[in-house]
Design a protein around this motif. Structure first.
Motif, short mmCIF file in Angstrom:
data_model
loop_
_atom_site.label_atom_id
_atom_site.label_comp_id
_atom_site.label_asym_id
_atom_site.label_seq_id
_atom_site.Cartn_x
_atom_site.Cartn_y
_atom_site.Cartn_z
N PRO A 242 0.82 -1.22 0.00
CA PRO A 242 0.00 0.00 0.00
C PRO A 242 0.84 1.26 0.00
N LEU A 243 0.95 1.89 -1.16
CA LEU A 243 1.78 3.09 -1.29
C LEU A 243 1.29 4.21 -0.38
N ASN A 244 2.25 4.86 0.27
CA ASN A 244 2.00 6.05 1.08
C ASN A 244 1.14 5.81 2.31
N CYS A 245 1.02 4.56 2.73
CA CYS A 245 0.26 4.23 3.94
C CYS A 245 1.17 3.97 5.14
N GLY A 246 2.47 3.83 4.89
CA GLY A 246 3.39 3.42 5.94
C GLY A 246 3.34 4.25 7.21
N PRO A 247 3.47 5.59 7.13
CA PRO A 247 3.48 6.39 8.37
C PRO A 247 2.20 6.24 9.18
N GLN A 248 1.04 6.26 8.51
CA GLN A 248 -0.23 6.14 9.25
C GLN A 248 -0.38 4.77 9.90
N LEU A 249 -0.01 3.72 9.17
CA LEU A 249 -0.13 2.38 9.72
C LEU A 249 0.86 2.15 10.84
N ARG A 250 2.04 2.76 10.73
CA ARG A 250 3.03 2.62 11.79
C ARG A 250 2.53 3.27 13.08
N VAL A 251 1.90 4.43 12.96
CA VAL A 251 1.34 5.10 14.14
C VAL A 251 0.19 4.29 14.71
N LEU A 252 -0.68 3.80 13.83
CA LEU A 252 -1.84 3.00 14.28
C LEU A 252 -1.38 1.76 15.04
N LEU A 253 -0.34 1.12 14.56
CA LEU A 253 0.13 -0.12 15.17
C LEU A 253 1.21 0.12 16.23
N GLN A 254 1.47 1.41 16.51
CA GLN A 254 2.41 1.81 17.58
C GLN A 254 3.80 1.21 17.36
N ARG A 255 4.26 1.28 16.13
CA ARG A 255 5.61 0.81 15.82
C ARG A 255 6.59 1.98 15.91
N PRO A 256 7.84 1.72 16.29
CA PRO A 256 8.82 2.80 16.45
C PRO A 256 9.28 3.39 15.12
N ALA A 257 9.97 4.53 15.20
CA ALA A 257 10.36 5.27 14.00
C ALA A 257 11.41 4.56 13.17
N ASN A 258 12.11 3.58 13.73
CA ASN A 258 13.13 2.88 12.94
C ASN A 258 12.55 1.77 12.08
N GLU A 259 11.23 1.59 12.11
CA GLU A 259 10.58 0.56 11.30
C GLU A 259 9.78 1.19 10.16
N LYS A 260 9.88 0.59 8.99
CA LYS A 260 9.13 1.07 7.82
C LYS A 260 8.38 -0.10 7.20
N LEU A 261 7.14 0.16 6.81
CA LEU A 261 6.30 -0.89 6.25
C LEU A 261 6.81 -1.32 4.88
N LEU A 262 6.99 -2.62 4.72
CA LEU A 262 7.45 -3.16 3.45
C LEU A 262 6.33 -3.90 2.72
N LEU A 263 5.52 -4.66 3.46
CA LEU A 263 4.52 -5.51 2.81
C LEU A 263 3.34 -5.73 3.76
N LEU A 264 2.16 -5.88 3.18
CA LEU A 264 0.96 -6.20 3.94
C LEU A 264 0.34 -7.45 3.32
N LEU A 265 0.16 -8.50 4.13
CA LEU A 265 -0.37 -9.77 3.63
C LEU A 265 -1.67 -10.12 4.35
N PRO A 266 -2.81 -10.10 3.65
CA PRO A 266 -4.02 -10.69 4.23
C PRO A 266 -3.91 -12.20 4.09
N VAL A 267 -4.21 -12.95 5.14
CA VAL A 267 -3.96 -14.39 5.13
C VAL A 267 -5.22 -15.15 5.51
N GLY A 268 -5.55 -16.17 4.72
CA GLY A 268 -6.70 -17.01 5.04
C GLY A 268 -6.95 -18.04 3.96
N TYR A 269 -8.16 -18.62 3.99
CA TYR A 269 -8.57 -19.56 2.95
C TYR A 269 -9.30 -18.80 1.84
N PRO A 270 -9.21 -19.26 0.62
CA PRO A 270 -10.00 -18.62 -0.45
C PRO A 270 -11.49 -18.85 -0.25
N LYS A 271 -12.30 -17.89 -0.68
CA LYS A 271 -13.75 -18.10 -0.69
C LYS A 271 -14.09 -19.22 -1.68
#
Length: 291
Positions: A242-271
């Motif tokens: 998700p382009l340009n979502c890193g800072p907001q998601l990092r704040v939401l998930l309370q991650r420190p400033a030295n971490e940057k979002l690289l990938l987001l994986l939704p995980v489960g079984y297919p419908k």
């Protein structure tokens, strides 16, 4: 007097030359800030790469002192299992056939997945090699429905801007045949979201920064192992960046400033009615060169 008169044109020429050099240098210094403010040639570049909450400059991370916890890491005997050639061929073929079934699935069921499976696949991802064994990764597992929905709201808001403004017509048109857009229903329905953060640096016990060498390629390799582990467990995902979502998601998930979002994986079984694009992969001769 005659000598002075004959040298006057020379002095005037020298003075004019010096004035010209000074003016050129002054104009050059004035122009420098303007070149820095030029618009980016790639407006789709992830804004998280220049996030203002981070410490500026990789130079600050460098510490000339030895940053290891031990002067010398002991070596221990290594015992590897050997297979016969026939078994090697069979195992490699079976593993290829397993991973060849991997597809990016955007229609995920809300059917529960055992938490122990998620623990195991992330343990597997953690076996990845990394620069100087710094292990610069953080895997954030989100299962709370409210938190998943907040993530969806952030991602969809930014993705709509990406599709309409940042990505450009060529990229958007290339995605049309895959029928993708900024609506990400799977962020709500998938039982788990795994957000992978790269740690651009770490911290030593003495409070100084610890260099994380090759942090992005190290975490990328770990993500590849994670995808293989998910496929092996019978789970599916779609690699979401998700382009340009890193800072907001990092704040939401309370991650420190030295971490940057690289990938987001939704995980489960297919419908049960899930579909995927009818794509083919390149043959071996198109991706391998033997010399």
């Amino acid at each position: 007097m005659a000598l002075f008169s004959s040298l006057t044109p020379v002095f005037i020429a020298i003075i004019c030359l010096l004035i010209g050099v000074i003016l050129k240098k002054t104009n050059g210094e004035k122009e420098k800030p303007e070149t820095k403010s030029k618009p980016l040639s790639h407006p789709w570049v992830d804004e998280d790469l220049k996030d203002g909450t981070d410490h500026h400059g990789e130079e600050e991370v460098v510490d000339e002192e030895w940053q290891g916890l031990e002067e010398n890491v002991a070596h221990v005997p290594f015992f590897a299992e050997r297979y016969s050639e026939a078994e090697m061929i069979q195992r490699s073929q079976m593993f290829y056939e397993l991973l060849n079934k991997r597809r990016s699935v955007r229609f995920l069921s809300d059917e529960p997945v055992p938490r122990e499976v998620i623990d195991n696949v992330i343990r597997t991802a953690g076996t990845s090699p990394s620069g100087a064994h710094t292990e610069p990764w953080t895997f954030v597992v989100v299962q709370d429905p409210c938190l998943k929905h907040k993530i969806r709201e952030i991602v969809e808001e930014e993705e709509e801007i990406n599709y309409k403004k940042r990505m450009g017509d060529r990229w958007v048109n290339d995605l049309k045949r895959l029928r993708t857009n900024w609506i990400k229903e799977y962020l709500d329905t998938a039982p788990y979201l795994i957000l992978i953060f790269k740690q651009v640096y770490g911290w030593l016990p003495n409070g100084k920064k610890k260099i994380h060498y090759y942090n992005e390629i190290s975490v990328s390799i770990s993500c590849g192992i994670l995808l293989a582990a998910l496929q092996n467990a019978g789970l599916y995902t779609v690699t979401s960046t998700p382009l340009n979502c890193g800072p907001q998601l990092r704040v939401l998930l309370q991650r420190p400033a030295n971490e940057k979002l690289l990938l987001l994986l939704p995980v489960g079984y297919p419908k049960k009615d899930a579909t995927v694009p009818a794509l083919t992969r390149k043959p071996l001769e198109d991706i391998m060169v033997v010399m």
